[in-house]
Design a protein around this motif. Structure first.
Motif, PDB file in Angstrom:
ATOM      1  N   ARG A 105       0.839  -1.181   0.000  1.00 47.92           N
ATOM      2  CA  ARG A 105       0.000   0.000   0.000  1.00 47.92           C
ATOM      3  C   ARG A 105       0.879   1.238   0.000  1.00 47.92           C
ATOM      4  O   ARG A 105       2.005   1.212   0.462  1.00 47.92           O
ATOM      5  CB  ARG A 105      -0.908   0.018   1.232  1.00 47.92           C
ATOM      6  N   GLN A 106       0.314   2.318  -0.517  1.00 40.20           N
ATOM      7  CA  GLN A 106       1.039   3.593  -0.617  1.00 40.20           C
ATOM      8  C   GLN A 106       0.091   4.721  -0.252  1.00 40.20           C
ATOM      9  O   GLN A 106      -1.023   4.811  -0.791  1.00 40.20           O
ATOM     10  CB  GLN A 106       1.547   3.801  -2.054  1.00 40.20           C
ATOM     11  N   GLU A 107       0.518   5.562   0.675  1.00 40.33           N
ATOM     12  CA  GLU A 107      -0.258   6.762   0.986  1.00 40.33           C
ATOM     13  C   GLU A 107       0.158   7.848   0.000  1.00 40.33           C
ATOM     14  O   GLU A 107       1.357   8.079  -0.192  1.00 40.33           O
ATOM     15  CB  GLU A 107       0.021   7.236   2.419  1.00 40.33           C
ATOM     16  N   ALA A 108      -0.785   8.533  -0.600  1.00 39.51           N
ATOM     17  CA  ALA A 108      -0.477   9.487  -1.663  1.00 39.51           C
ATOM     18  C   ALA A 108       0.370  10.651  -1.177  1.00 39.51           C
ATOM     19  O   ALA A 108       1.115  11.254  -1.954  1.00 39.51           O
ATOM     20  CB  ALA A 108      -1.765   9.996  -2.286  1.00 39.51           C
ATOM     21  N   TYR A 109       0.261  10.990   0.117  1.00 38.38           N
ATOM     22  CA  TYR A 109       1.007  12.145   0.620  1.00 38.38           C
ATOM     23  C   TYR A 109       2.474  11.821   0.863  1.00 38.38           C
ATOM     24  O   TYR A 109       3.286  12.699   1.098  1.00 38.38           O
ATOM     25  CB  TYR A 109       0.363  12.676   1.899  1.00 38.38           C
ATOM     26  N   LYS A 110       2.818  10.542   0.800  1.00 34.70           N
ATOM     27  CA  LYS A 110       4.205  10.142   1.016  1.00 34.70           C
ATOM     28  C   LYS A 110       4.953  10.106  -0.311  1.00 34.70           C
ATOM     29  O   LYS A 110       4.496   9.511  -1.276  1.00 34.70           O
ATOM     30  CB  LYS A 110       4.272   8.758   1.658  1.00 34.70           C
ATOM     31  N   GLN A 111       6.099  10.742  -0.353  1.00 30.07           N
ATOM     32  CA  GLN A 111       6.901  10.745  -1.575  1.00 30.07           C
ATOM     33  C   GLN A 111       7.722   9.466  -1.714  1.00 30.07           C
ATOM     34  O   GLN A 111       8.023   9.025  -2.822  1.00 30.07           O
ATOM     35  CB  GLN A 111       7.821  11.954  -1.598  1.00 30.07           C
ATOM     36  N   GLN A 112       8.062   8.871  -0.573  1.00 26.36           N
ATOM     37  CA  GLN A 112       8.891   7.675  -0.608  1.00 26.36           C
ATOM     38  C   GLN A 112       8.081   6.491  -1.099  1.00 26.36           C
ATOM     39  O   GLN A 112       6.963   6.250  -0.630  1.00 26.36           O
ATOM     40  CB  GLN A 112       9.450   7.388   0.782  1.00 26.36           C
ATOM     41  N   ASN A 113       8.672   5.732  -2.027  1.00 27.49           N
ATOM     42  CA  ASN A 113       7.994   4.556  -2.557  1.00 27.49           C
ATOM     43  C   ASN A 113       7.954   3.439  -1.518  1.00 27.49           C
ATOM     44  O   ASN A 113       8.954   3.151  -0.855  1.00 27.49           O
ATOM     45  CB  ASN A 113       8.718   4.057  -3.808  1.00 27.49           C
ATOM     46  N   ALA A 114       6.795   2.786  -1.421  1.00 26.72           N
ATOM     47  CA  ALA A 114       6.642   1.682  -0.467  1.00 26.72           C
ATOM     48  C   ALA A 114       7.379   0.435  -0.948  1.00 26.72           C
ATOM     49  O   ALA A 114       7.489   0.182  -2.155  1.00 26.72           O
ATOM     50  CB  ALA A 114       5.160   1.366  -0.285  1.00 26.72           C
ATOM     51  N   THR A 115       7.894  -0.322  -0.003  1.00 30.16           N
ATOM     52  CA  THR A 115       8.531  -1.607  -0.314  1.00 30.16           C
ATOM     53  C   THR A 115       8.092  -2.636   0.724  1.00 30.16           C
ATOM     54  O   THR A 115       7.862  -2.305   1.893  1.00 30.16           O
ATOM     55  CB  THR A 115      10.072  -1.510  -0.287  1.00 30.16           C
ATOM     56  N   GLU A 116       7.958  -3.875   0.264  1.00 36.99           N
ATOM     57  CA  GLU A 116       7.640  -5.001   1.133  1.00 36.99           C
ATOM     58  C   GLU A 116       8.408  -6.197   0.603  1.00 36.99           C
ATOM     59  O   GLU A 116       7.983  -6.892  -0.304  1.00 36.99           O
ATOM     60  CB  GLU A 116       6.129  -5.307   1.110  1.00 36.99           C
ATOM     61  N   ASN A 117       9.579  -6.427   1.188  1.00 34.78           N
ATOM     62  CA  ASN A 117      10.428  -7.546   0.786  1.00 34.78           C
ATOM     63  C   ASN A 117      10.734  -7.464  -0.709  1.00 34.78           C
ATOM     64  O   ASN A 117      11.355  -6.502  -1.160  1.00 34.78           O
ATOM     65  CB  ASN A 117       9.765  -8.868   1.175  1.00 34.78           C
ATOM     66  N   ARG A 118      10.262  -8.425  -1.515  1.00 39.57           N
ATOM     67  CA  ARG A 118      10.586  -8.432  -2.950  1.00 39.57           C
ATOM     68  C   ARG A 118       9.676  -7.528  -3.768  1.00 39.57           C
ATOM     69  O   ARG A 118       9.839  -7.423  -4.991  1.00 39.57           O
ATOM     70  CB  ARG A 118      10.479  -9.865  -3.476  1.00 39.57           C
ATOM     71  N   PHE A 119       8.698  -6.914  -3.119  1.00 36.71           N
ATOM     72  CA  PHE A 119       7.717  -6.083  -3.819  1.00 36.71           C
ATOM     73  C   PHE A 119       8.000  -4.610  -3.539  1.00 36.71           C
ATOM     74  O   PHE A 119       8.196  -4.220  -2.394  1.00 36.71           O
ATOM     75  CB  PHE A 119       6.300  -6.435  -3.356  1.00 36.71           C
ATOM     76  N   SER A 120       7.993  -3.821  -4.591  1.00 36.49           N
ATOM     77  CA  SER A 120       8.167  -2.374  -4.435  1.00 36.49           C
ATOM     78  C   SER A 120       7.320  -1.674  -5.474  1.00 36.49           C
ATOM     79  O   SER A 120       6.904  -2.267  -6.473  1.00 36.49           O
ATOM     80  CB  SER A 120       9.644  -1.981  -4.579  1.00 36.49           C
ATOM     81  N   VAL A 121       7.036  -0.410  -5.186  1.00 32.21           N
ATOM     82  CA  VAL A 121       6.241   0.363  -6.132  1.00 32.21           C
ATOM     83  C   VAL A 121       7.046   1.543  -6.638  1.00 32.21           C
ATOM     84  O   VAL A 121       7.986   2.006  -6.006  1.00 32.21           O
ATOM     85  CB  VAL A 121       4.914   0.860  -5.499  1.00 32.21           C
ATOM     86  N   ASN A 122       6.643   2.014  -7.814  1.00 29.03           N
ATOM     87  CA  ASN A 122       7.149   3.265  -8.366  1.00 29.03           C
ATOM     88  C   ASN A 122       5.954   4.197  -8.471  1.00 29.03           C
ATOM     89  O   ASN A 122       5.118   4.063  -9.373  1.00 29.03           O
ATOM     90  CB  ASN A 122       7.784   3.034  -9.735  1.00 29.03           C
ATOM     91  N   PHE A 123       5.834   5.084  -7.511  1.00 31.09           N
ATOM     92  CA  PHE A 123       4.697   5.995  -7.407  1.00 31.09           C
ATOM     93  C   PHE A 123       5.083   7.331  -8.003  1.00 31.09           C
ATOM     94  O   PHE A 123       5.954   8.038  -7.483  1.00 31.09           O
ATOM     95  CB  PHE A 123       4.303   6.144  -5.935  1.00 31.09           C
ATOM     96  N   GLN A 124       4.446   7.670  -9.123  1.00 34.05           N
ATOM     97  CA  GLN A 124       4.675   8.936  -9.798  1.00 34.05           C
ATOM     98  C   GLN A 124       3.378   9.737  -9.699  1.00 34.05           C
ATOM     99  O   GLN A 124       2.467   9.583 -10.536  1.00 34.05           O
ATOM    100  CB  GLN A 124       5.062   8.702 -11.270  1.00 34.05           C
ATOM    101  N   LYS A 125       3.309  10.606  -8.684  1.00 30.25           N
ATOM    102  CA  LYS A 125       2.047  11.280  -8.383  1.00 30.25           C
ATOM    103  C   LYS A 125       1.597  12.198  -9.509  1.00 30.25           C
ATOM    104  O   LYS A 125       0.417  12.233  -9.859  1.00 30.25           O
ATOM    105  CB  LYS A 125       2.178  12.065  -7.078  1.00 30.25           C
ATOM    106  N   ALA A 126       2.510  12.950 -10.086  1.00 32.72           N
ATOM    107  CA  ALA A 126       2.134  13.897 -11.139  1.00 32.72           C
ATOM    108  C   ALA A 126       1.607  13.163 -12.371  1.00 32.72           C
ATOM    109  O   ALA A 126       0.669  13.613 -13.024  1.00 32.72           O
ATOM    110  CB  ALA A 126       3.330  14.768 -11.504  1.00 32.72           C
ATOM    111  N   ALA A 127       2.195  12.040 -12.661  1.00 35.71           N
ATOM    112  CA  ALA A 127       1.774  11.240 -13.812  1.00 35.71           C
ATOM    113  C   ALA A 127       0.623  10.303 -13.472  1.00 35.71           C
ATOM    114  O   ALA A 127       0.089   9.631 -14.361  1.00 35.71           O
ATOM    115  CB  ALA A 127       2.952  10.432 -14.339  1.00 35.71           C
ATOM    116  N   LYS A 128       0.248  10.236 -12.198  1.00 37.28           N
ATOM    117  CA  LYS A 128      -0.811   9.344 -11.728  1.00 37.28           C
ATOM    118  C   LYS A 128      -0.519   7.904 -12.140  1.00 37.28           C
ATOM    119  O   LYS A 128      -1.358   7.199 -12.721  1.00 37.28           O
ATOM    120  CB  LYS A 128      -2.186   9.807 -12.208  1.00 37.28           C
ATOM    121  N   SER A 129       0.689   7.502 -11.824  1.00 42.20           N
ATOM    122  CA  SER A 129       1.158   6.173 -12.170  1.00 42.20           C
ATOM    123  C   SER A 129       1.591   5.445 -10.904  1.00 42.20           C
ATOM    124  O   SER A 129       2.200   6.041 -10.000  1.00 42.20           O
ATOM    125  CB  SER A 129       2.331   6.284 -13.149  1.00 42.20           C
TER     126      SER A 129
END
Lengths: 114, 117
Positions: A50-74
């Motif tokens: 999960r990722q909170e939109a107000y957080k700039q840091q990308n969430a990670t959980e062991n082998r899973f990570s996200v690339n959250f690009q807020k401006a691009a809504k990606s």
């Protein structure tokens, strides 16, 4: 209104390799959350990350990570060192802080090749 | 901690018959959700309860679907009469929905797979 788009109906990855699943979203809310859920053939929906939109840091959980690009809504999901047990349908979802409504994409079916 | 429980896991009925599904959320979770997941699609929210009150039932086909959560804990979803297009997996989820981070995360049960013939 919220919408979630997953443009990859199916993906395949070799065991031990890395794969990235794509997701774009649209929301009018300033406070929102993003999720990736995994649904194996048994159909139990499991929270991956999960990722909170107000957080700039990308969430990670062991082998899973996200690339959250807020401006691009990606909001893409990266799975490193893929394992056979990662094979499942993956759903991207957004939840608006005001509406509290969870909106799902159409899913990406991930196959892991041995 | 026990997860969200649902029963039955599978149900086959003929069209125009009635069917009921049961859900018991995670202990202490105030909010309960029922979703319909048609094959090949993402889940769609049918109804959301906060304790024993309905928060959102805008996508519930009220002419045939009903749901209740009388004591603010477990819930039942009923379809009467069933149609062919009701064939789907019915997922129940719950969340803490209190104050603070993480309370909005929804946890899902195993689902009930309904086939209407």
């Amino acid at each position: 209104a919220q919408t979630v788009t997953q443009s990859q109906p199916e993906m395949s990855v070799q065991e031990a390799e890395t794969v990235t699943l794509s997701c774009t979203y649209d929301t009018s809310e300033s406070d929102y959350y993003l999720f990736w859920y995994k649904q194996p053939p048994s159909r139990q929906m499991i929270l991956v990350i999960r990722q909170e939109a107000y957080k700039q840091q990308n969430a990670t959980e062991n082998r899973f990570s996200v690339n959250f690009q807020k401006a691009a809504k990606s909001f893409s999901l990266k799975i490193s060192d893929s394992q056979l047990g990662d094979a499942a349908m993956y759903f991207c979802a957004s939840l608006g802080g005001a509406t509290n409504k969870l909106i799902f994409g159409t899913g990406t079916l991930l196959a892991v090749q041995p | 901690e026990a997860g969200v429980a649902q029963s039955p896991r599978y149900k086959i009925i003929e069209k125009r018959q009635s069917v009921a599904f049961w859900c018991n959320p995670i202990s202490g979770h105030a909010t309960l959700y029922w979703y319909q997941q048609i094959l090949g699609q993402g889940p769609k929210l049918l109804i959301q309860f906060q304790n024993n009150g309905v928060v959102d039932d805008s996508q519930l086909p009220k002419d045939r679907f009903s749901a209740e959560r009388l004591k603010g804990v477990d819930s039942t979803l009923k379809i009467q009469p069933a149609k062919l297009e009701d064939s789907a997996v019915y997922l129940c989820a719950s969340s803490l929905a209190g104050q603070g981070l993480g309370t909005e995360t929804q946890y899902f049960g195993p689902g009930t797979r309904l086939l209407v013939l």
